[in-house]
Design a protein around this motif. Structure first.
Motif, PDB file in Angstrom:
ATOM      1  N   HIS A 143       0.867  -1.251  -0.094  1.00 17.63           N
ATOM      2  CA  HIS A 143       0.069   0.015  -0.087  1.00 17.63           C
ATOM      3  C   HIS A 143       0.795   1.370   0.113  1.00 17.63           C
ATOM      4  N   VAL A 144       0.276   2.331  -0.745  1.00 20.52           N
ATOM      5  CA  VAL A 144       0.773   3.501  -0.585  1.00 20.52           C
ATOM      6  C   VAL A 144      -0.002   4.563  -0.098  1.00 20.52           C
ATOM      7  N   LEU A 145       0.484   5.518   1.003  1.00 19.68           N
ATOM      8  CA  LEU A 145      -0.367   6.539   1.317  1.00 19.68           C
ATOM      9  C   LEU A 145      -0.148   7.960   0.259  1.00 19.68           C
ATOM     10  N   VAL A 146      -1.221   8.289  -0.330  1.00 19.90           N
ATOM     11  CA  VAL A 146      -1.199   9.209  -1.459  1.00 19.90           C
ATOM     12  C   VAL A 146      -1.855  10.443  -0.957  1.00 19.90           C
ATOM     13  N   ALA A 147      -1.266  11.683  -1.198  1.00 24.20           N
ATOM     14  CA  ALA A 147      -1.905  13.049  -0.921  1.00 24.20           C
ATOM     15  C   ALA A 147      -2.915  13.166  -1.801  1.00 24.20           C
ATOM     16  N   GLU A 148      -3.867  13.722  -1.130  1.00 22.48           N
ATOM     17  CA  GLU A 148      -5.209  13.984  -2.032  1.00 22.48           C
ATOM     18  C   GLU A 148      -4.747  15.033  -3.081  1.00 22.48           C
ATOM     19  N   ILE A 161       3.230  10.313  -3.370  1.00 19.45           N
ATOM     20  CA  ILE A 161       3.331   9.360  -2.349  1.00 19.45           C
ATOM     21  C   ILE A 161       3.948   9.862  -0.971  1.00 19.45           C
ATOM     22  N   LEU A 162       3.320   9.478   0.258  1.00 20.19           N
ATOM     23  CA  LEU A 162       3.972  10.057   1.411  1.00 20.19           C
ATOM     24  C   LEU A 162       4.212   9.114   2.095  1.00 20.19           C
ATOM     25  N   GLY A 163       3.923   7.686   2.059  1.00 18.50           N
ATOM     26  CA  GLY A 163       4.271   6.622   2.658  1.00 18.50           C
ATOM     27  C   GLY A 163       4.243   5.363   1.989  1.00 18.50           C
ATOM     28  N   LYS A 177       8.777  14.784   5.295  1.00 23.76           N
ATOM     29  CA  LYS A 177       8.136  15.844   5.308  1.00 23.76           C
ATOM     30  C   LYS A 177       6.535  15.527   5.907  1.00 23.76           C
ATOM     31  N   ALA A 178       6.344  14.290   5.857  1.00 18.77           N
ATOM     32  CA  ALA A 178       4.966  13.983   6.151  1.00 18.77           C
ATOM     33  C   ALA A 178       4.725  13.473   7.993  1.00 18.77           C
ATOM     34  N   THR A 179       6.042  13.462   8.536  1.00 20.64           N
ATOM     35  CA  THR A 179       6.221  12.941  10.022  1.00 20.64           C
ATOM     36  C   THR A 179       5.521  13.737  10.805  1.00 20.64           C
ATOM     37  N   GLY A 180       5.342  13.164  12.259  1.00 22.52           N
ATOM     38  CA  GLY A 180       4.753  14.253  13.068  1.00 22.52           C
ATOM     39  C   GLY A 180       3.163  14.691  13.137  1.00 22.52           C
TER      40      GLY A 180
END
Length: 177
Positions: free
Chosen positions: A70-75, A80-82, A103-106
Motif C-alpha cells: 500500500h501507498v499513502l497518497v496525498a489528495e 506518495i507520502l508513505g 515531510k509527512a512525519t509528526g
C-alpha cells in the motif's frame, strides 16, 4: 494579502499499490533515501537501478496473495507520502513494514494509515496476527506500533546491523478499528 489557510486539509488516502504508482513511488524513495537510512535499512543502489523490475516482482507477489503493498497518497497531487506493506502472508499471519516521508512525519499520518491497514487485514485479507520489527533507535516507528496496539514480544533482532525489537498485534474485526 496572504491567502488564508484552508480549515481542512484533505486526508491522504491509503491505496493498494498499482503499476501506475511507479513514478511517484520512485520519487518518494529517492527524495527520502537519506532520511530512511538513518532509521531503517537502506535499499541500496541496486534497488534504484532495477526499480521497474522490482516493482513488477512486488506486484506479482501481491497478485499471488503472498503480500499486500500500500501507498499513502496525498489528495489532489498524487504524491506518495508513505509505504505500508503486509508481507510473508501465511496461515493468517504476516509481517508489517512501513516508512513515511520526512515531510509527512509528526502529523499522525502513520498511525492513521496503520489503523486503516489493520481494518483491511481483518476485513479483506483474513489475517489474525501481524508482526513488526523496529530498530531500538527508531522511536517514531516504535511509537506508531504501540499506539496501534502492537506489543513488544521481548524478542530482539538485528536490522541491517542495528538492534531491533519485535512487536505483535492480534487482530479481530472489532480490535482493528
Amino acid at each position: 494579502m496572504p491567502m488564508p489557510m484552508p480549515l481542512h486539509t484533505p486526508r491522504p488516502r491509503l491505496e493498494r499499490l498499482r503499476a501506475d504508482h511507479a513514478p511517484a513511488l520512485l520519487a518518494f524513495e529517492r527524495e527520502n533515501r537519506a532520511f530512511f537510512a538513518a532509521s531503517v535499512p537502506d535499499r541500496g543502489d541496486a534497488y534504484f537501478a532495477e526499480f521497474e523490475a522490482r516493482l513488477d516482482s512486488l506486484l506479482a507477489e501481491q497478485s499471488a496473495g503472498v503480500c499486500h503493498f500500500h501507498v499513502l497518497v496525498a489528495e489532489g497531487t498524487g504524491e506518495i507520502l508513505g509505504r505500508f506493506n503486509i508481507v510473508d502472508v501465511t496461515d493468517g499471519t504476516a509481517d508489517l513494514g512501513f516508512r513515511l516521508a520526512e515531510k509527512a512525519t509528526g502529523r499522525g499520518l502513520a498511525t492513521t494509515a496503520v489503523h486503516d491497514l489493520l481494518t483491511l487485514c481483518t476485513t479483506t485479507y483474513a489475517l489474525t496476527t501481524l508482526h513488526a520489527a523496529a530498530a531500538t533507535t527508531n522511536t517514531a516507528s516504535r511509537a506508531v506500533l504501540t499506539r496501534t496496539g502492537f506489543v513488544p514480544t521481548g524478542e530482539e533482532v538485528m536490522l541491517s546491523g542495528k538492534r531491533g525489537l519485535v512487536f505483535v498485534r492480534e487482530l479481530t474485526e472489532t480490535a482493528a478499528r
